[in-house]
Design a protein around this motif. Structure first.
Motif, short mmCIF file in Angstrom:
data_model
loop_
_atom_site.label_atom_id
_atom_site.label_comp_id
_atom_site.label_asym_id
_atom_site.label_seq_id
_atom_site.Cartn_x
_atom_site.Cartn_y
_atom_site.Cartn_z
N TRP A 37 -10.48 5.06 4.55
CA TRP A 37 -10.20 5.64 3.23
C TRP A 37 -9.45 4.65 2.35
CZ3 TRP A 37 -12.71 9.35 1.07
CH2 TRP A 37 -13.28 10.35 1.85
N ALA A 38 -8.46 3.97 2.93
CA ALA A 38 -7.70 2.98 2.16
C ALA A 38 -8.60 1.85 1.69
CB ALA A 38 -6.55 2.44 3.01
N ALA A 39 -9.48 1.37 2.56
CA ALA A 39 -10.39 0.28 2.21
C ALA A 39 -11.35 0.70 1.10
CB ALA A 39 -11.16 -0.17 3.45
N GLU A 40 -11.82 1.95 1.14
CA GLU A 40 -12.75 2.42 0.10
C GLU A 40 -12.03 2.56 -1.23
OE1 GLU A 40 -16.30 3.43 -1.75
OE2 GLU A 40 -15.87 2.38 0.12
N HIS A 41 -10.79 3.02 -1.20
CA HIS A 41 -10.01 3.07 -2.44
C HIS A 41 -9.88 1.67 -3.03
CE1 HIS A 41 -8.92 7.21 -1.58
NE2 HIS A 41 -8.21 7.26 -2.70
N GLU A 42 -9.57 0.71 -2.18
CA GLU A 42 -9.43 -0.67 -2.66
C GLU A 42 -10.76 -1.19 -3.21
OE1 GLU A 42 -8.39 -5.10 -0.93
OE2 GLU A 42 -7.53 -3.34 0.09
N ARG A 43 -11.85 -0.91 -2.51
CA ARG A 43 -13.17 -1.36 -2.95
C ARG A 43 -13.51 -0.81 -4.33
NH1 ARG A 43 -18.46 -0.34 -3.33
NH2 ARG A 43 -18.33 1.86 -2.88
N ARG A 44 -13.08 0.43 -4.59
CA ARG A 44 -13.36 1.06 -5.87
C ARG A 44 -12.33 0.73 -6.95
NH1 ARG A 44 -16.68 6.42 -5.23
NH2 ARG A 44 -17.71 6.02 -3.24
N GLY A 45 -11.33 -0.05 -6.58
CA GLY A 45 -10.30 -0.42 -7.54
C GLY A 45 -9.29 0.68 -7.80
N TRP A 46 -9.19 1.63 -6.86
CA TRP A 46 -8.25 2.74 -6.98
C TRP A 46 -6.98 2.41 -6.22
CZ3 TRP A 46 -11.95 7.17 -5.07
CH2 TRP A 46 -12.96 7.38 -6.01
N PRO A 47 -5.85 2.86 -6.71
CA PRO A 47 -4.61 2.64 -5.94
C PRO A 47 -4.64 3.50 -4.68
CG PRO A 47 -4.19 4.05 -7.82
CD PRO A 47 -5.62 3.59 -7.95
N PHE A 48 -3.96 3.05 -3.68
CA PHE A 48 -3.79 3.86 -2.48
C PHE A 48 -2.31 4.00 -2.25
CE2 PHE A 48 -4.23 5.08 2.03
CZ PHE A 48 -5.21 6.03 1.89
N PHE A 49 -1.90 5.07 -1.66
CA PHE A 49 -0.50 5.42 -1.52
C PHE A 49 -0.06 5.23 -0.08
CE2 PHE A 49 -3.40 8.92 -1.18
CZ PHE A 49 -3.02 9.55 0.00
N ASN A 50 1.24 5.26 0.12
CA ASN A 50 1.80 5.29 1.46
C ASN A 50 1.69 6.74 1.92
OD1 ASN A 50 3.18 4.86 3.80
ND2 ASN A 50 5.19 4.78 2.83
N PRO A 51 0.68 7.05 2.71
CA PRO A 51 0.41 8.46 3.01
C PRO A 51 1.46 9.12 3.88
CG PRO A 51 -0.99 7.06 4.35
CD PRO A 51 -0.23 6.15 3.42
N PRO A 52 1.59 10.43 3.70
CA PRO A 52 2.43 11.19 4.63
C PRO A 52 1.73 11.20 5.99
CG PRO A 52 1.25 12.67 3.19
CD PRO A 52 0.96 11.28 2.71
N GLU A 53 2.30 11.86 6.96
CA GLU A 53 1.70 11.85 8.30
C GLU A 53 0.24 12.33 8.27
OE1 GLU A 53 2.52 13.18 12.90
OE2 GLU A 53 3.86 13.92 11.36
N TRP A 54 -0.04 13.35 7.48
CA TRP A 54 -1.40 13.89 7.36
C TRP A 54 -1.77 13.98 5.89
CZ3 TRP A 54 -4.29 14.41 11.62
CH2 TRP A 54 -3.64 14.50 12.85
N SER A 55 -2.98 13.56 5.54
CA SER A 55 -3.53 13.69 4.19
C SER A 55 -4.90 14.32 4.32
CB SER A 55 -3.65 12.32 3.52
OG SER A 55 -2.40 11.73 3.36
N TYR A 56 -5.35 14.98 3.25
CA TYR A 56 -6.64 15.65 3.28
C TYR A 56 -7.66 14.89 2.45
CZ TYR A 56 -4.48 19.45 5.73
OH TYR A 56 -3.83 20.18 6.69
N PHE A 57 -8.83 14.70 3.05
CA PHE A 57 -9.95 13.99 2.43
C PHE A 57 -11.23 14.76 2.71
CE2 PHE A 57 -6.81 10.67 3.20
CZ PHE A 57 -6.84 9.98 1.99
N PRO A 58 -12.29 14.48 1.95
CA PRO A 58 -13.58 15.12 2.26
C PRO A 58 -14.00 14.83 3.70
CG PRO A 58 -13.68 14.02 0.13
CD PRO A 58 -12.38 13.61 0.77
N ALA A 59 -14.59 15.82 4.33
CA ALA A 59 -15.09 15.63 5.69
C ALA A 59 -16.20 14.57 5.65
CB ALA A 59 -15.63 16.94 6.24
#
Length: 95
Positions: A37-59
């Motif tokens: 998920w972090a790599a895809e955010h970077e690929r799209r030029g989106w910022p990525f955050f320091n995630p909490p222990e669990w984050s929700y994303f599309p399945a």
């Protein structure tokens, strides 16, 4: 949205997205899937955050290639939300 996620704040989203959002899954911050998920955010030029222990994303449906599965999940999410984007649909608040 990205700034609010980075600051671990809730967001307001259209009620029409409730069905889509209910299919999101928890991803652990130390998992290979979170790295995808972090790599895809970077690929799209989106910022990525320091995630909490669990984050929700599309399945995702992965045949072993998490990067491709994450990309496909975001493309599907974009297609599913295209109809309701910018249409003034009532919003719900997510914490």
């Amino acid at each position: 949205m990205h700034e609010r996620a980075r600051d671990r704040q809730g967001i307001s989203c259209p009620l029409a997205l409730e069905g889509i959002a209910s299919s999101f899954v928890a991803v652990h911050r130390d998992s290979e899937l979170m790295q995808a998920w972090a790599a895809e955010h970077e690929r799209r030029g989106w910022p990525f955050f320091n995630p909490p222990e669990w984050s929700y994303f599309p399945a995702i449906v992965s045949g072993g290639d998490d990067a491709a599965a994450v990309r496909a999940a975001l493309d599907e999410l974009d297609a599913a939300t295209a109809i309701i984007r910018n249409e003034g649909i009532p919003h719900m608040t997510a914490a």
